[in-house]
Design a protein around this motif. Structure first.
Motif, PDB file in Angstrom:
ATOM      1  N   HIS A 118       0.838  -1.209   0.000  1.00 62.89           N
ATOM      2  CA  HIS A 118       0.000   0.000   0.000  1.00 62.89           C
ATOM      3  C   HIS A 118       0.871   1.256   0.000  1.00 62.89           C
ATOM      4  O   HIS A 118       0.562   2.238  -0.690  1.00 62.89           O
ATOM      5  CB  HIS A 118      -0.909  -0.027   1.231  1.00 62.89           C
ATOM      6  N   LYS A 119       1.949   1.226   0.738  1.00 64.37           N
ATOM      7  CA  LYS A 119       2.868   2.361   0.807  1.00 64.37           C
ATOM      8  C   LYS A 119       3.482   2.649  -0.566  1.00 64.37           C
ATOM      9  O   LYS A 119       3.712   3.820  -0.922  1.00 64.37           O
ATOM     10  CB  LYS A 119       3.967   2.073   1.833  1.00 64.37           C
ATOM     11  N   PHE A 120       3.711   1.593  -1.339  1.00 68.45           N
ATOM     12  CA  PHE A 120       4.326   1.762  -2.657  1.00 68.45           C
ATOM     13  C   PHE A 120       3.285   1.905  -3.773  1.00 68.45           C
ATOM     14  O   PHE A 120       3.616   1.834  -4.946  1.00 68.45           O
ATOM     15  CB  PHE A 120       5.254   0.579  -2.955  1.00 68.45           C
ATOM     16  N   GLY A 121       2.028   2.129  -3.395  1.00 69.96           N
ATOM     17  CA  GLY A 121       1.011   2.458  -4.389  1.00 69.96           C
ATOM     18  C   GLY A 121       0.163   1.311  -4.890  1.00 69.96           C
ATOM     19  O   GLY A 121      -0.484   1.440  -5.946  1.00 69.96           O
ATOM     20  N   ALA A 122       0.105   0.195  -4.166  1.00 67.26           N
ATOM     21  CA  ALA A 122      -0.751  -0.913  -4.585  1.00 67.26           C
ATOM     22  C   ALA A 122      -2.215  -0.488  -4.552  1.00 67.26           C
ATOM     23  O   ALA A 122      -2.641   0.233  -3.659  1.00 67.26           O
ATOM     24  CB  ALA A 122      -0.532  -2.122  -3.669  1.00 67.26           C
ATOM     25  N   ASP A 123      -2.964  -0.955  -5.523  1.00 63.64           N
ATOM     26  CA  ASP A 123      -4.382  -0.609  -5.637  1.00 63.64           C
ATOM     27  C   ASP A 123      -5.201  -1.509  -4.723  1.00 63.64           C
ATOM     28  O   ASP A 123      -5.348  -2.702  -4.969  1.00 63.64           O
ATOM     29  CB  ASP A 123      -4.835  -0.779  -7.093  1.00 63.64           C
ATOM     30  N   LEU A 124      -5.762  -0.926  -3.671  1.00 60.84           N
ATOM     31  CA  LEU A 124      -6.558  -1.714  -2.729  1.00 60.84           C
ATOM     32  C   LEU A 124      -7.858  -2.211  -3.357  1.00 60.84           C
ATOM     33  O   LEU A 124      -8.433  -3.193  -2.895  1.00 60.84           O
ATOM     34  CB  LEU A 124      -6.891  -0.876  -1.488  1.00 60.84           C
ATOM     35  N   LEU A 125      -8.316  -1.554  -4.398  1.00 58.79           N
ATOM     36  CA  LEU A 125      -9.582  -1.936  -5.037  1.00 58.79           C
ATOM     37  C   LEU A 125      -9.395  -2.939  -6.170  1.00 58.79           C
ATOM     38  O   LEU A 125     -10.373  -3.296  -6.840  1.00 58.79           O
ATOM     39  CB  LEU A 125     -10.292  -0.692  -5.580  1.00 58.79           C
ATOM     40  N   ALA A 126      -8.162  -3.364  -6.396  1.00 56.73           N
ATOM     41  CA  ALA A 126      -7.897  -4.297  -7.495  1.00 56.73           C
ATOM     42  C   ALA A 126      -8.664  -5.599  -7.291  1.00 56.73           C
ATOM     43  O   ALA A 126      -8.767  -6.111  -6.174  1.00 56.73           O
ATOM     44  CB  ALA A 126      -6.398  -4.580  -7.585  1.00 56.73           C
ATOM     45  N   THR A 127      -9.216  -6.147  -8.389  1.00 56.10           N
ATOM     46  CA  THR A 127      -9.930  -7.421  -8.331  1.00 56.10           C
ATOM     47  C   THR A 127      -9.258  -8.424  -9.259  1.00 56.10           C
ATOM     48  O   THR A 127      -8.658  -8.057 -10.272  1.00 56.10           O
ATOM     49  CB  THR A 127     -11.402  -7.251  -8.757  1.00 56.10           C
ATOM     50  N   ASP A 128      -9.369  -9.709  -8.902  1.00 54.84           N
ATOM     51  CA  ASP A 128      -8.838 -10.745  -9.781  1.00 54.84           C
ATOM     52  C   ASP A 128      -9.864 -11.039 -10.871  1.00 54.84           C
ATOM     53  O   ASP A 128     -10.879 -10.362 -11.002  1.00 54.84           O
ATOM     54  CB  ASP A 128      -8.466 -11.999  -8.977  1.00 54.84           C
ATOM     55  N   TYR A 129      -9.624 -12.098 -11.659  1.00 48.61           N
ATOM     56  CA  TYR A 129     -10.498 -12.378 -12.790  1.00 48.61           C
ATOM     57  C   TYR A 129     -11.875 -12.888 -12.361  1.00 48.61           C
ATOM     58  O   TYR A 129     -12.785 -12.978 -13.189  1.00 48.61           O
ATOM     59  CB  TYR A 129      -9.835 -13.394 -13.725  1.00 48.61           C
TER      60      TYR A 129
END
Length: 228
Positions: free
Chosen positions: A65-76
């Motif tokens: 999260h600190k490095f900009g990971a998208d918390l709302l990302a979804t898998d397939y």
């Protein structure tokens, strides 16, 4: 209970994703600092956040999260990291940073539904149930406030339309308000008793004038007519 299968570690050759599965915080940090994409995905569309959350590696989740990971990302399948998570501290981190507890995947399942299917421990189930209940209450309060705002706006709009359709009424109200203000200022300047005395004198003068003109005293019945 983890949602990452036993052979997942052999399914990826992406170092960052492997480090997230292994829970290797230091290696993950070095990879991110060297420029690795924090939102890189595996063959199922899962990001490092998905994999770390599924393992309960909350420290790596915080690092991503600190490095900009998208918390709302979804898998397939439409799953967020919260759908794959079965650990109290990781759930609390994800929710506290804005991930919705009641979001559904492509099959219409929420994180709570999937957690019950996977048979996670009771503490996690109770936490998810509590968070969902809070979300529902917050939605109801927001909807109620929005309804009140809409009703207020409609009422103001109706009043404005009424004023536009009845300009004479609005003008009359303005004249009355101006007269009332002037009268109040007059009473304050002259004094109440002086104003009362002035009203009495004017009334007596009016009666005198009426008697002089008509020869009849007002408000008195059966008076003899004057013979001129």
């Amino acid at each position: 209970m983890s949602y990452v299968f036993v052979n997942d570690s052999s399914q990826t050759n992406v170092p960052l994703l492997q480090a997230c599965i292994d829970g290797d915080l230091n290696y993950s940090k070095r990879l991110l600092e060297s420029g690795f994409d924090p939102n890189i995905r595996d063959s199922r569309g899962r990001t490092g956040l998905h994999l770390a959350a599924a393992r309960g590696n909350v420290d790596i989740c915080q690092l991503l999260h600190k490095f900009g990971a998208d918390l709302l990302a979804t898998d397939y399948q439409g799953n967020t990291a919260l759908h794959l998570c079965g650990h109290v501290d990781t759930i609390q981190f994800l929710v506290s940073n804005g991930l919705k507890i009641d979001i559904c995947n492509h099959q219409g399942a929420t994180p709570l539904v999937l957690a019950k299917r996977r048979g996670v421990n009771k503490d996690v189930i109770r936490l998810l149930e509590s968070l969902e209940e809070q979300e529902v209450k917050g939605f109801n309060r927001g909807a109620h406030s929005k309804l009140e705002t809409m009703q207020t706006a409609e009422s103001e709009s109706a009043m404005e339309s009424h004023s536009l359709l009845n300009p004479n009424l609005q003008q009359g109200e303005g004249v009355f308000s101006s007269f009332r203000t002037t009268w109040q200022e007059f009473v304050e300047d002259l004094g109440f008793w002086r104003v009362l005395l002035l009203i009495i004198v004017i009334a007596l003068l009016s009666l005198g004038i009426a008697y002089y003109v008509s020869g009849v005293l007002p408000f008195v019945e059966n008076q003899p007519e004057l013979v001129h």
